[in-house]
Scaffold this motif. Structure first.
Motif, PDB file in Angstrom:
ATOM      1  N   GLU A  26       0.385  59.441  30.452  1.00  0.00           N
ATOM      2  CA  GLU A  26      -0.681  58.635  29.846  1.00  0.00           C
ATOM      3  C   GLU A  26      -0.820  57.252  30.479  1.00  0.00           C
ATOM      4  O   GLU A  26      -1.921  56.727  30.566  1.00  0.00           O
ATOM      5  N   THR A  27       0.299  56.656  30.894  1.00  0.00           N
ATOM      6  CA  THR A  27       0.271  55.269  31.353  1.00  0.00           C
ATOM      7  C   THR A  27       0.380  55.091  32.855  1.00  0.00           C
ATOM      8  O   THR A  27       0.120  54.001  33.365  1.00  0.00           O
ATOM      9  N   GLY A  28       0.832  56.136  33.561  1.00  0.00           N
ATOM     10  CA  GLY A  28       1.014  56.021  35.008  1.00  0.00           C
ATOM     11  C   GLY A  28       2.329  55.369  35.399  1.00  0.00           C
ATOM     12  O   GLY A  28       2.582  55.117  36.568  1.00  0.00           O
ATOM     13  N   GLN A  29       3.197  55.100  34.425  1.00  0.00           N
ATOM     14  CA  GLN A  29       4.504  54.525  34.719  1.00  0.00           C
ATOM     15  C   GLN A  29       5.464  55.625  35.152  1.00  0.00           C
ATOM     16  O   GLN A  29       5.204  56.812  34.954  1.00  0.00           O
ATOM     17  N   ARG A  30       6.606  55.220  35.713  1.00  0.00           N
ATOM     18  CA  ARG A  30       7.621  56.177  36.125  1.00  0.00           C
ATOM     19  C   ARG A  30       8.416  56.654  34.909  1.00  0.00           C
ATOM     20  O   ARG A  30       8.736  55.869  34.014  1.00  0.00           O
ATOM     21  N   ILE A  31       8.741  57.943  34.873  1.00  0.00           N
ATOM     22  CA  ILE A  31       9.514  58.532  33.777  1.00  0.00           C
ATOM     23  C   ILE A  31      10.852  57.810  33.629  1.00  0.00           C
ATOM     24  O   ILE A  31      11.266  57.470  32.526  1.00  0.00           O
ATOM     25  N   ALA A  32      11.527  57.561  34.745  1.00  0.00           N
ATOM     26  CA  ALA A  32      12.845  56.915  34.701  1.00  0.00           C
ATOM     27  C   ALA A  32      12.766  55.537  34.066  1.00  0.00           C
ATOM     28  O   ALA A  32      13.668  55.136  33.314  1.00  0.00           O
ATOM     29  N   ASP A  33      11.698  54.796  34.340  1.00  0.00           N
ATOM     30  CA  ASP A  33      11.547  53.461  33.750  1.00  0.00           C
ATOM     31  C   ASP A  33      11.364  53.549  32.240  1.00  0.00           C
ATOM     32  O   ASP A  33      11.950  52.773  31.482  1.00  0.00           O
ATOM     33  N   ILE A  34      10.564  54.499  31.808  1.00  0.00           N
ATOM     34  CA  ILE A  34      10.320  54.667  30.374  1.00  0.00           C
ATOM     35  C   ILE A  34      11.589  55.143  29.674  1.00  0.00           C
ATOM     36  O   ILE A  34      11.933  54.658  28.596  1.00  0.00           O
ATOM     37  N   GLU A  35      12.309  56.084  30.288  1.00  0.00           N
ATOM     38  CA  GLU A  35      13.575  56.548  29.710  1.00  0.00           C
ATOM     39  C   GLU A  35      14.549  55.385  29.560  1.00  0.00           C
ATOM     40  O   GLU A  35      15.227  55.268  28.533  1.00  0.00           O
ATOM     41  N   ALA A  36      14.630  54.533  30.558  1.00  0.00           N
ATOM     42  CA  ALA A  36      15.539  53.385  30.497  1.00  0.00           C
ATOM     43  C   ALA A  36      15.155  52.463  29.344  1.00  0.00           C
ATOM     44  O   ALA A  36      16.035  51.957  28.632  1.00  0.00           O
ATOM     45  N   LYS A  37      13.869  52.244  29.142  1.00  0.00           N
ATOM     46  CA  LYS A  37      13.424  51.401  28.034  1.00  0.00           C
ATOM     47  C   LYS A  37      13.779  52.037  26.694  1.00  0.00           C
ATOM     48  O   LYS A  37      14.232  51.355  25.768  1.00  0.00           O
ATOM     49  N   LEU A  38      13.599  53.337  26.572  1.00  0.00           N
ATOM     50  CA  LEU A  38      13.915  54.018  25.320  1.00  0.00           C
ATOM     51  C   LEU A  38      15.414  53.995  25.038  1.00  0.00           C
ATOM     52  O   LEU A  38      15.841  53.806  23.903  1.00  0.00           O
ATOM     53  N   ARG A  39      16.209  54.194  26.067  1.00  0.00           N
ATOM     54  CA  ARG A  39      17.667  54.188  25.894  1.00  0.00           C
ATOM     55  C   ARG A  39      18.183  52.785  25.596  1.00  0.00           C
ATOM     56  O   ARG A  39      19.119  52.611  24.827  1.00  0.00           O
ATOM     57  N   GLY A  40      17.569  51.787  26.216  1.00  0.00           N
ATOM     58  CA  GLY A  40      18.041  50.416  26.085  1.00  0.00           C
ATOM     59  C   GLY A  40      17.527  49.710  24.853  1.00  0.00           C
ATOM     60  O   GLY A  40      17.953  48.605  24.543  1.00  0.00           O
ATOM     61  N   GLY A  41      16.618  50.339  24.147  1.00  0.00           N
ATOM     62  CA  GLY A  41      16.070  49.696  22.962  1.00  0.00           C
ATOM     63  C   GLY A  41      15.145  48.539  23.304  1.00  0.00           C
ATOM     64  O   GLY A  41      14.844  47.715  22.465  1.00  0.00           O
ATOM     65  N   ASP A  42      14.698  48.466  24.565  1.00  0.00           N
ATOM     66  CA  ASP A  42      13.798  47.405  25.016  1.00  0.00           C
ATOM     67  C   ASP A  42      12.387  47.735  24.548  1.00  0.00           C
ATOM     68  O   ASP A  42      11.636  48.419  25.202  1.00  0.00           O
ATOM     69  N   SER A  43      12.052  47.260  23.371  1.00  0.00           N
ATOM     70  CA  SER A  43      10.779  47.616  22.771  1.00  0.00           C
ATOM     71  C   SER A  43      10.156  46.402  22.098  1.00  0.00           C
ATOM     72  O   SER A  43      10.858  45.532  21.595  1.00  0.00           O
ATOM     73  N   HIS A  44       8.845  46.363  22.074  1.00  0.00           N
ATOM     74  CA  HIS A  44       8.170  45.306  21.340  1.00  0.00           C
ATOM     75  C   HIS A  44       8.071  45.666  19.855  1.00  0.00           C
ATOM     76  O   HIS A  44       7.616  44.872  19.056  1.00  0.00           O
TER      77      HIS A  44
END
Length: 62
Positions: A26-44
């Motif tokens: 949907e966003t054109g971002q890399r899967i690995a980057d999104i996975e890292a954000k989800l694992r790291g709790g880096d969320s707004h």
């Protein structure tokens, strides 16, 4: 002869991967980057997390 299928719920890792890949499409971002954000709790939205599946072992048949 009766065969009964055993339904296994997806692992938390599989859910994380599915969310990341869907979001990447949907966003054109890399899967690995999104996975890292989800694992790291880096969320707004830190109060929002992936749902955990807590169902009884024997659910009612439909």
């Amino acid at each position: 002869m009766s065969s009964q299928r055993v339904h296994q719920h997806p692992s938390q890792e599989a859910i994380l991967r599915a969310v990341a890949s869907s979001t990447a499409i949907e966003t054109g971002q890399r899967i690995a980057d999104i996975e890292a954000k989800l694992r790291g709790g880096d969320s707004h939205l830190p109060q929002v997390s992936l749902a955990a599946i807590n169902r009884p072992a024997h659910s009612a048949q439909r």
